[in-house]
Scaffold this motif. Structure first.
Motif, PDB file in Angstrom:
ATOM      1  N   ASN A 109       6.970 -47.169  -7.322  1.00  0.00           N
ATOM      2  CA  ASN A 109       8.096 -46.441  -6.847  1.00  0.00           C
ATOM      3  C   ASN A 109       9.526 -46.713  -7.678  1.00  0.00           C
ATOM      4  O   ASN A 109      10.689 -46.944  -7.138  1.00  0.00           O
ATOM      5  CB  ASN A 109       8.456 -47.038  -5.429  1.00  0.00           C
ATOM      6  CG  ASN A 109       7.509 -46.944  -4.717  1.00  0.00           C
ATOM      7  OD1 ASN A 109       6.992 -45.670  -4.439  1.00  0.00           O
ATOM      8  ND2 ASN A 109       6.832 -47.903  -3.717  1.00  0.00           N
ATOM      9  N   ALA A 110       9.257 -46.702  -8.912  1.00  0.00           N
ATOM     10  CA  ALA A 110      10.546 -46.674  -9.877  1.00  0.00           C
ATOM     11  C   ALA A 110      11.013 -45.203 -10.085  1.00  0.00           C
ATOM     12  O   ALA A 110      12.266 -45.251 -10.684  1.00  0.00           O
ATOM     13  CB  ALA A 110       9.912 -46.935 -11.281  1.00  0.00           C
ATOM     14  N   LEU A 111      10.773 -44.006  -9.382  1.00  0.00           N
ATOM     15  CA  LEU A 111      11.292 -43.017  -9.374  1.00  0.00           C
ATOM     16  C   LEU A 111      11.840 -42.562  -8.204  1.00  0.00           C
ATOM     17  O   LEU A 111      11.132 -42.895  -7.039  1.00  0.00           O
ATOM     18  CB  LEU A 111      10.445 -41.921  -9.881  1.00  0.00           C
ATOM     19  CG  LEU A 111      10.012 -41.579 -11.271  1.00  0.00           C
ATOM     20  CD1 LEU A 111       8.894 -40.567 -11.547  1.00  0.00           C
ATOM     21  CD2 LEU A 111      11.131 -41.351 -12.093  1.00  0.00           C
ATOM     22  N   SER A 112      13.046 -42.121  -8.136  1.00  0.00           N
ATOM     23  CA  SER A 112      13.687 -41.602  -7.115  1.00  0.00           C
ATOM     24  C   SER A 112      14.306 -40.169  -7.124  1.00  0.00           C
ATOM     25  O   SER A 112      14.591 -39.822  -8.407  1.00  0.00           O
ATOM     26  CB  SER A 112      14.625 -42.714  -6.303  1.00  0.00           C
ATOM     27  OG  SER A 112      15.643 -42.840  -7.211  1.00  0.00           O
ATOM     28  N   LYS A 152       2.101 -42.199 -15.835  1.00  0.00           N
ATOM     29  CA  LYS A 152       1.710 -41.424 -14.857  1.00  0.00           C
ATOM     30  C   LYS A 152       2.577 -40.196 -14.338  1.00  0.00           C
ATOM     31  O   LYS A 152       2.132 -39.046 -14.485  1.00  0.00           O
ATOM     32  CB  LYS A 152       1.350 -42.118 -13.427  1.00  0.00           C
ATOM     33  CG  LYS A 152      -0.026 -43.010 -13.814  1.00  0.00           C
ATOM     34  CD  LYS A 152      -0.528 -43.628 -12.227  1.00  0.00           C
ATOM     35  CE  LYS A 152      -1.698 -44.566 -12.577  1.00  0.00           C
ATOM     36  NZ  LYS A 152      -2.154 -45.087 -11.457  1.00  0.00           N
ATOM     37  N   CYS A 153       3.718 -40.521 -14.245  1.00  0.00           N
ATOM     38  CA  CYS A 153       4.664 -39.340 -13.841  1.00  0.00           C
ATOM     39  C   CYS A 153       4.709 -38.558 -15.105  1.00  0.00           C
ATOM     40  O   CYS A 153       5.143 -37.260 -14.880  1.00  0.00           O
ATOM     41  CB  CYS A 153       6.147 -39.995 -13.427  1.00  0.00           C
ATOM     42  SG  CYS A 153       6.727 -41.120 -14.798  1.00  0.00           S
ATOM     43  N   ALA A 154       4.738 -39.044 -16.272  1.00  0.00           N
ATOM     44  CA  ALA A 154       5.182 -38.061 -17.541  1.00  0.00           C
ATOM     45  C   ALA A 154       3.760 -37.122 -17.544  1.00  0.00           C
ATOM     46  O   ALA A 154       4.005 -36.143 -17.879  1.00  0.00           O
ATOM     47  CB  ALA A 154       5.119 -39.169 -18.716  1.00  0.00           C
ATOM     48  N   ASN A 155       2.754 -37.656 -17.298  1.00  0.00           N
ATOM     49  CA  ASN A 155       1.486 -36.966 -17.472  1.00  0.00           C
ATOM     50  C   ASN A 155       1.324 -35.897 -16.282  1.00  0.00           C
ATOM     51  O   ASN A 155       0.941 -34.791 -16.545  1.00  0.00           O
ATOM     52  CB  ASN A 155       0.098 -37.886 -17.340  1.00  0.00           C
ATOM     53  CG  ASN A 155       0.000 -38.604 -18.591  1.00  0.00           C
ATOM     54  OD1 ASN A 155       0.419 -38.147 -19.838  1.00  0.00           O
ATOM     55  ND2 ASN A 155      -0.557 -39.572 -18.360  1.00  0.00           N
ATOM     56  N   PHE A 156       1.908 -36.259 -15.019  1.00  0.00           N
ATOM     57  CA  PHE A 156       2.154 -35.339 -14.132  1.00  0.00           C
ATOM     58  C   PHE A 156       2.954 -34.192 -14.140  1.00  0.00           C
ATOM     59  O   PHE A 156       2.928 -33.255 -13.523  1.00  0.00           O
ATOM     60  CB  PHE A 156       2.318 -36.256 -12.644  1.00  0.00           C
ATOM     61  CG  PHE A 156       1.937 -35.463 -11.413  1.00  0.00           C
ATOM     62  CD1 PHE A 156       0.699 -35.379 -11.059  1.00  0.00           C
ATOM     63  CD2 PHE A 156       2.801 -35.053 -10.722  1.00  0.00           C
ATOM     64  CE1 PHE A 156       0.215 -34.745  -9.698  1.00  0.00           C
ATOM     65  CE2 PHE A 156       2.766 -34.331  -9.317  1.00  0.00           C
ATOM     66  CZ  PHE A 156       1.357 -34.148  -9.070  1.00  0.00           C
ATOM     67  N   HIS A 165      13.699 -28.296  -6.608  1.00  0.00           N
ATOM     68  CA  HIS A 165      12.615 -28.530  -5.446  1.00  0.00           C
ATOM     69  C   HIS A 165      12.305 -30.171  -5.344  1.00  0.00           C
ATOM     70  O   HIS A 165      13.089 -30.913  -6.385  1.00  0.00           O
ATOM     71  CB  HIS A 165      11.183 -28.022  -5.793  1.00  0.00           C
ATOM     72  CG  HIS A 165      10.856 -28.561  -7.276  1.00  0.00           C
ATOM     73  ND1 HIS A 165      11.190 -27.912  -8.483  1.00  0.00           N
ATOM     74  CD2 HIS A 165      10.075 -29.502  -7.730  1.00  0.00           C
ATOM     75  CE1 HIS A 165      10.514 -28.546  -9.387  1.00  0.00           C
ATOM     76  NE2 HIS A 165       9.830 -29.484  -8.908  1.00  0.00           N
ATOM     77  N   ARG A 166      11.505 -30.630  -4.604  1.00  0.00           N
ATOM     78  CA  ARG A 166      11.306 -32.196  -4.531  1.00  0.00           C
ATOM     79  C   ARG A 166      10.258 -32.339  -5.755  1.00  0.00           C
ATOM     80  O   ARG A 166       9.505 -31.752  -5.914  1.00  0.00           O
ATOM     81  CB  ARG A 166      10.338 -32.377  -2.975  1.00  0.00           C
ATOM     82  CG  ARG A 166      11.407 -32.495  -1.840  1.00  0.00           C
ATOM     83  CD  ARG A 166      12.035 -33.637  -2.181  1.00  0.00           C
ATOM     84  NE  ARG A 166      13.264 -33.821  -0.938  1.00  0.00           N
ATOM     85  CZ  ARG A 166      14.548 -34.587  -1.155  1.00  0.00           C
ATOM     86  NH1 ARG A 166      14.579 -35.275  -2.376  1.00  0.00           N
ATOM     87  NH2 ARG A 166      15.093 -34.467  -0.230  1.00  0.00           N
ATOM     88  N   CYS A 167      10.769 -33.222  -6.594  1.00  0.00           N
ATOM     89  CA  CYS A 167       9.741 -33.778  -7.646  1.00  0.00           C
ATOM     90  C   CYS A 167       8.652 -34.313  -7.307  1.00  0.00           C
ATOM     91  O   CYS A 167       8.682 -35.394  -6.489  1.00  0.00           O
ATOM     92  CB  CYS A 167      10.651 -34.716  -8.623  1.00  0.00           C
ATOM     93  SG  CYS A 167       9.785 -35.244  -9.894  1.00  0.00           S
ATOM     94  N   PRO A 168       7.441 -33.614  -7.537  1.00  0.00           N
ATOM     95  CA  PRO A 168       6.050 -34.214  -7.222  1.00  0.00           C
ATOM     96  C   PRO A 168       5.745 -35.457  -7.967  1.00  0.00           C
ATOM     97  O   PRO A 168       5.117 -36.322  -7.501  1.00  0.00           O
ATOM     98  CB  PRO A 168       5.277 -33.019  -7.603  1.00  0.00           C
ATOM     99  CG  PRO A 168       5.828 -32.302  -8.536  1.00  0.00           C
ATOM    100  CD  PRO A 168       7.453 -32.543  -8.184  1.00  0.00           C
ATOM    101  N   ALA A 169       6.438 -35.792  -8.899  1.00  0.00           N
ATOM    102  CA  ALA A 169       5.951 -36.759  -9.813  1.00  0.00           C
ATOM    103  C   ALA A 169       6.574 -38.147  -9.091  1.00  0.00           C
ATOM    104  O   ALA A 169       6.013 -39.212  -9.418  1.00  0.00           O
ATOM    105  CB  ALA A 169       6.564 -36.907 -11.167  1.00  0.00           C
ATOM    106  N   VAL A 170       7.724 -38.107  -8.293  1.00  0.00           N
ATOM    107  CA  VAL A 170       7.866 -39.222  -7.657  1.00  0.00           C
ATOM    108  C   VAL A 170       6.974 -39.877  -6.883  1.00  0.00           C
ATOM    109  O   VAL A 170       6.872 -41.277  -6.761  1.00  0.00           O
ATOM    110  CB  VAL A 170       9.212 -38.858  -6.812  1.00  0.00           C
ATOM    111  CG1 VAL A 170       9.664 -39.881  -5.832  1.00  0.00           C
ATOM    112  CG2 VAL A 170      10.320 -38.506  -7.578  1.00  0.00           C
TER     113      VAL A 170
END
Length: 63
Positions: free
Chosen positions: A26-29, A48-52, A15-20
């Motif tokens: 914008n360090a995640l892609s 934030k992405c790790a917590n999400f 799926h599309r990663c919601p953490a992005v």
């Protein structure tokens, strides 16, 4: 300094990663449904992405 590491074995990659979208710099892609990748130069280590991420595929680590 803290940075994000992606543990691909924990990422379902179906799926599309919601953490992005929660990354404030914008360090995640993500390409297609693959595991997200981290631009380590852009990552500010906020976590934030790790917590999400519900799968624990994004981990905040000390470098």
């Amino acid at each position: 300094m803290k940075k994000i590491r992606v543990i691909k074995e924990r990422c379902p990659q179906n799926h599309r990663c919601p953490a992005v979208k929660v990354c404030p710099v914008n360090a995640l892609s993500q390409k297609w449904f693959g595991a997200p990748t981290v631009d380590l130069d852009a990552c500010i280590g906020c976590g934030k992405c790790a917590n999400f991420c519900p799968m624990g595929a994004l981990v905040l680590e000390k470098k």
